[in-house]
Design a protein around this motif. Structure first.
Motif, PDB file in Angstrom:
ATOM      1  N   HIS A 161      -6.387  28.440  20.777  1.00 50.78           N
ATOM      2  CA  HIS A 161      -6.719  29.812  21.182  1.00 50.78           C
ATOM      3  C   HIS A 161      -8.187  30.084  20.880  1.00 50.78           C
ATOM      4  CE1 HIS A 161      -5.681  30.348  16.945  1.00 50.78           C
ATOM      5  NE2 HIS A 161      -6.158  31.575  16.945  1.00 50.78           N
ATOM      6  N   HIS A 172      -9.986  32.181  18.991  1.00 46.19           N
ATOM      7  CA  HIS A 172     -10.602  32.673  17.753  1.00 46.19           C
ATOM      8  C   HIS A 172     -11.650  31.692  17.220  1.00 46.19           C
ATOM      9  CE1 HIS A 172      -7.079  35.621  16.816  1.00 46.19           C
ATOM     10  NE2 HIS A 172      -8.033  36.198  17.535  1.00 46.19           N
ATOM     11  N   ASP A 196     -12.467  30.708  14.328  1.00 49.59           N
ATOM     12  CA  ASP A 196     -12.075  29.699  13.339  1.00 49.59           C
ATOM     13  C   ASP A 196     -11.258  28.559  13.974  1.00 49.59           C
ATOM     14  OD1 ASP A 196      -9.969  31.649  13.604  1.00 49.59           O
ATOM     15  OD2 ASP A 196      -9.023  30.848  11.809  1.00 49.59           O
ATOM     16  N   HIS A 197     -11.227  28.524  15.309  1.00 47.23           N
ATOM     17  CA  HIS A 197     -10.564  27.432  16.035  1.00 47.23           C
ATOM     18  C   HIS A 197     -11.479  26.802  17.086  1.00 47.23           C
ATOM     19  CE1 HIS A 197      -6.564  28.553  14.372  1.00 47.23           C
ATOM     20  NE2 HIS A 197      -7.243  29.649  14.158  1.00 47.23           N
ATOM     21  N   HIS A 215      -0.057  36.019  19.199  1.00 49.33           N
ATOM     22  CA  HIS A 215      -1.221  36.119  18.304  1.00 49.33           C
ATOM     23  C   HIS A 215      -2.451  36.471  19.141  1.00 49.33           C
ATOM     24  CE1 HIS A 215      -3.878  35.186  14.951  1.00 49.33           C
ATOM     25  NE2 HIS A 215      -4.503  34.283  15.663  1.00 49.33           N
ATOM     26  N   ASP A 260      -2.145  29.113  15.583  1.00 48.30           N
ATOM     27  CA  ASP A 260      -1.769  30.298  14.806  1.00 48.30           C
ATOM     28  C   ASP A 260      -0.525  30.963  15.381  1.00 48.30           C
ATOM     29  OD1 ASP A 260      -4.029  29.779  13.335  1.00 48.30           O
ATOM     30  OD2 ASP A 260      -5.074  31.636  13.862  1.00 48.30           O
TER      31      ASP A 260
END
Ligand code: ZN
Ligand code: FE
Length: 256
Positions: free
Chosen positions: A57, A59, A61-62, A115, A134
């Motif tokens: 996804h 975000h 942090d990914h 999410h 997530d």
């Protein structure tokens, strides 16, 4: 066909990046590269060359290292088509029913919104490995930032339908706090008590609690059990339908 080699790289306190390597073809994918440095270090230590990025996804942090890794290696970036505008450097847009290939290893794509609206998961059936991002955590699930409880429950049902032998490679080490919450919902669940004790021991030794076994998750993860009579009774939700029960459990976790 030799099994995939999976390297787990803990970063940013509680994120996991995975390097997935096929020795036959030499291809290597980074799943959800939050940062580049530790990926370069692991590639160098292993003598691997990055060929793909698999994003679950959008975000940061990914996807934070997408561009830096692509610039350095020319790797191909694969992500959810519906979220292409939010996935840096995306080359290949996938959705449910598509497969990605690392050498001859096929990873099936599932749409698992909730999410985020464009969240996907990758299931390598032959290797019994699920990269759940997530969406599904050990004993938990992602917060509902861009989706409804109904969407997330539907997403989790798809993952719950996978074989018990599946190992769940989620993107965060959130298991300790998830275990505390799960025990607050189902304090008498014997499988949960056993897993929670194991998690305490692993964390005391500084070891990761991930990957976890999907068969066990089905018995201990409250977010996979919103249609389970034992959980509903323990949570004071007897007779509730799964979706409102799931929504209520998710609400309780948000306020835990
Ligand atoms: Zn996220
Ligand atoms: Fe995350």
């Amino acid at each position: 066909m030799p099994a995939l080699t999976i390297e787990q790289i803990p970063v940013l306190g509680d994120n996991f990046i995975y390097l997935v390597h096929d020795s036959e073809s030499g291809e290597t994918a980074a799943v959800d590269p939050a940062v580049a440095g530790p990926v370069f270090d692991t590639l160098a230590a292993r003598g691997w060359t990055l060929s793909h990025i698999l994003n679950t996804h959008h975000h940061d942090d990914h996807t934070g290292a997408n561009m830096e890794l692509k610039k350095a290696t020319g790797c191909t970036i694969i992500g959810a088509g519906v979220d292409a505008a939010r996935i840096p450097g995306i080359d290949v847009r996938v959705s449910e029913g598509d497969s990605v290939a690392i050498g001859h290893h096929q990873g099936k794509v599932f749409d698992v919104p909730g999410h985020t609206s464009g969240h996907i998961a990758y299931w390598f059936e032959q290797d019994q490995a699920l990269f759940s991002g997530d969406a599904l955590f050990s004993m938990g699930c992602g917060r509902l930032f861009e989706g409804t409880a109904e969407q997330m429950w539907t997403s989790l049902l798809k993952l719950r339908a996978l074989p018990d032998e599946t190992m769940v490679y989620c993107a965060h080490e959130y298991t300790s706090s998830n275990a505390d919450f799960a025990l607050s919902v189902e304090p008498a669940n014997p499988d949960l008590k056993r897993r929670a004790a194991e998690v305490v021991a692993l964390r005391e030794q500084g070891k990761p609690t991930v990957p976890s076994n999907l068969g066990e998750e089905k018995r201990v993860n409250p977010f996979l059990r919103a249609d389970n009579d034992d959980l509903l009774q323990a949570a004071g939700l007897t007779g509730q339908d799964a979706i409102p029960a799931f929504a209520e459990i998710r609400r309780r976790k948000d306020n835990f």
